[in-house]
Design a protein around this motif. Structure first.
Motif, short mmCIF file in Angstrom:
data_model
loop_
_atom_site.label_atom_id
_atom_site.label_comp_id
_atom_site.label_asym_id
_atom_site.label_seq_id
_atom_site.Cartn_x
_atom_site.Cartn_y
_atom_site.Cartn_z
N ASP A 146 -25.34 7.27 4.19
CA ASP A 146 -26.57 7.34 4.57
C ASP A 146 -27.48 6.08 4.67
N PRO A 147 -28.59 5.99 5.10
CA PRO A 147 -29.30 4.79 5.39
C PRO A 147 -29.52 4.07 4.03
N ALA A 148 -29.42 4.59 2.88
CA ALA A 148 -29.44 3.86 1.74
C ALA A 148 -28.33 3.19 1.26
N GLY A 149 -27.12 3.31 2.12
CA GLY A 149 -26.02 2.85 1.61
C GLY A 149 -25.11 3.71 0.81
N ILE A 150 -25.77 4.68 0.13
CA ILE A 150 -25.12 5.82 -0.75
C ILE A 150 -23.72 6.38 0.09
N THR A 151 -22.79 6.28 -0.64
CA THR A 151 -21.34 6.69 0.09
C THR A 151 -20.93 7.93 -0.65
N THR A 152 -20.47 9.09 0.29
CA THR A 152 -19.46 10.09 -0.32
C THR A 152 -18.30 10.07 0.24
N LYS A 153 -17.28 10.12 -0.67
CA LYS A 153 -15.93 9.88 -0.12
C LYS A 153 -15.23 11.04 -0.56
N LEU A 154 -14.25 11.83 0.48
CA LEU A 154 -13.14 12.70 0.07
C LEU A 154 -11.91 11.99 0.55
N ASN A 155 -11.11 12.04 -0.46
CA ASN A 155 -9.68 11.49 -0.28
C ASN A 155 -8.59 12.38 -0.25
N THR B 81 1.02 -1.24 0.00
CA THR B 81 -0.07 0.00 -0.06
C THR B 81 0.95 1.31 -0.02
N ALA B 82 1.16 1.65 -1.14
CA ALA B 82 2.09 2.87 -1.31
C ALA B 82 1.46 4.31 -0.70
N ASN B 83 -0.06 4.30 -0.50
CA ASN B 83 -0.63 5.45 -0.14
C ASN B 83 -1.63 4.97 0.98
N PRO B 84 -1.44 4.60 2.18
CA PRO B 84 -2.29 4.29 3.13
C PRO B 84 -3.11 5.31 3.67
N SER B 85 -4.15 4.98 4.45
CA SER B 85 -5.10 5.85 4.80
C SER B 85 -5.80 5.62 6.18
N LEU B 86 -5.75 6.82 6.80
CA LEU B 86 -6.77 6.41 8.17
C LEU B 86 -8.09 6.78 7.60
N ASP B 87 -9.00 5.80 7.56
CA ASP B 87 -10.41 5.98 6.97
C ASP B 87 -11.28 6.31 8.01
N ARG B 88 -11.90 7.53 8.13
CA ARG B 88 -12.77 7.88 8.93
C ARG B 88 -14.29 7.72 8.22
N THR B 89 -15.18 7.01 8.81
CA THR B 89 -16.49 7.01 8.24
C THR B 89 -17.61 7.52 9.02
N VAL B 90 -18.48 8.26 8.45
CA VAL B 90 -19.52 8.82 9.28
C VAL B 90 -20.76 8.42 8.60
N THR B 91 -21.66 7.94 9.58
CA THR B 91 -23.02 7.44 9.21
C THR B 91 -23.92 8.48 9.64
N HIS C 286 3.39 11.97 7.12
CA HIS C 286 2.30 11.01 7.93
C HIS C 286 1.14 10.65 6.99
N VAL C 287 0.81 9.70 7.13
CA VAL C 287 -0.47 9.05 6.52
C VAL C 287 -1.76 9.85 6.30
N ARG C 288 -2.23 10.07 5.25
CA ARG C 288 -3.41 10.89 5.04
C ARG C 288 -4.76 10.31 5.96
N ALA C 289 -5.84 11.11 5.75
CA ALA C 289 -6.98 10.79 6.28
C ALA C 289 -8.04 10.73 5.39
N ASN C 290 -8.87 9.79 5.20
CA ASN C 290 -9.74 9.93 3.93
C ASN C 290 -11.20 9.98 4.83
N LEU C 291 -12.27 10.63 4.40
CA LEU C 291 -13.44 10.52 5.00
C LEU C 291 -14.63 10.02 4.07
N ALA C 292 -15.32 9.18 4.49
CA ALA C 292 -16.62 8.71 3.98
C ALA C 292 -17.80 8.71 4.55
N ILE C 293 -18.83 9.33 3.97
CA ILE C 293 -20.04 9.63 4.38
C ILE C 293 -21.25 8.90 3.98
#
Length: 313
Positions: free
Chosen positions: A94-103, A6-16, A85-92
């Motif tokens: 919703d209840p329908a499983g639709i995901t919005t990502k910011l990398n 993994t050349a570009n790892p990430s701390l994945d933060r997921t908000v539901t 330092h490793v980047r942080a990615n944000l995934a949002i």
């Protein structure tokens, strides 16, 4: 043993969210979680959870907070010291499983750090059955980085080099297909379309097959094309197969493709035929999509029921 890079790892933060995302509004989140992520890390976590020996290679600063999440995953990791330092990615989601990502782009690697990552991967790949090169490339890393890794591993290990799978996109994938001759690539429909200059978003398996056949086996040994809710396509020198996923409740699609690749590699490591490798890939992808965040599915998370596999060629 299976090795991932993994050349570009990430701390994945997921908000539901409790309701669909409303751009520009203030919304209350229902829950949140953090996972050690990045495509290769995700693949490695799923493989390790299945009980197969796996080592994850990644660039990681000694004082990087990401290491806490990585150690919490229990993954056997080979850390290559770097300054950033490793980047942080944000995934949002919703209840329908639709995901919005910011990398985020990740920390820039120096020329010496890039060489150190290549050298560490060569060492880790000794005796491995598969080497999985997965994810985007951080700033400072040239588009042909994975080609360089493939060449170095094969030069060092010769006939004993592992099979090599690549899961990336854009110029990095184009460089691998043009010059790397990997044993497997794992694009989704959009990535495959971008590779050949076609719009394949929403394409069915037969349409994707027509495109994949231009690459397999002339430039790559095989292609595992993930099609989301439409399943997946496997194309190799011996034929082509399509599989339909079981019905699930989608919670988060983040990491589903990574888990599909893990399922395929697990199947191959166990000596399964093409049908079963594809079936296991789809089962793992479906399991990941039914879990919150970037969780790696375990064997007990895999959905039951039949997964029909159809031979297309």
């Amino acid at each position: 043993m299976i090795v991932t890079l993994t050349a570009n790892p990430s701390l994945d933060r997921t908000v539901t969210l409790a309701a669909p995302l409303q751009v520009g509004d203030v919304q209350a989140a229902r829950s949140a979680r953090e996972d050690a992520g990045g495509k290769g890390i995700n693949v490695a976590r799923a493989i390790a959870a299945a009980g197969e020996p796996c080592v994850a290679v990644l660039p990681l600063a000694i004082d990087d907070p990401f290491d806490t999440a990585l150690r919490g995953s229990g993954l056997d990791a080979h850390r290559v010291p770097v300054a950033g330092h490793v980047r942080a990615n944000l995934a949002i989601t919703d209840p329908a499983g639709i995901t919005t990502k910011l990398n985020l782009p990740g920390a820039r690697l120096s020329t010496d750090e890039i060489s150190a990552v290549v050298d560490a991967t060569v060492v880790a790949a000794a005796g491995a059955t598969w080497l999985v090169l997965a994810g985007s490339l951080p700033p400072g890393v040239p588009d042909d980085f994975y080609v360089r890794v493939i060449g170095a591993v094969r030069a060092a290990h010769g006939a004993h080099a592992p099979l090599i799978a690549v899961d990336t996109s854009g110029p990095a994938l184009a460089a691998v297909v043009a010059h790397g001759r990997p044993d497997l690539i794992k694009p989704n429909d959009e990535e495959l379309g971008e590779l050949v200059g076609a719009d394949l978003a929403g394409a069915d398996a037969r349409t994707a097959l027509d495109v994949a056949r231009a690459l397999v086996p002339g430039r790559v040994g095989a292609a595992l094309v993930t099609l989301g809710a439409r399943g997946a396509l496997l194309v190799d020198a011996d034929g082509a197969w399509a599989a339909v996923p079981p019905p699930i409740r989608v919670v988060s699609t983040v990491g589903a493709g990574d888990s599909s690749l893990a399922g395929y590699v697990l199947g191959d490591a166990r000596g399964e035929d093409a049908d079963e490798r594809l079936r296991l890939a789809v089962r793992y992808g479906a399991a990941a999509a039914s879990l919150p965040g970037t969780q790696a599915p375990t064997p007990r998370d895999l959905p039951g029921g039949d997964i029909p596999v159809t031979r297309l060629a």
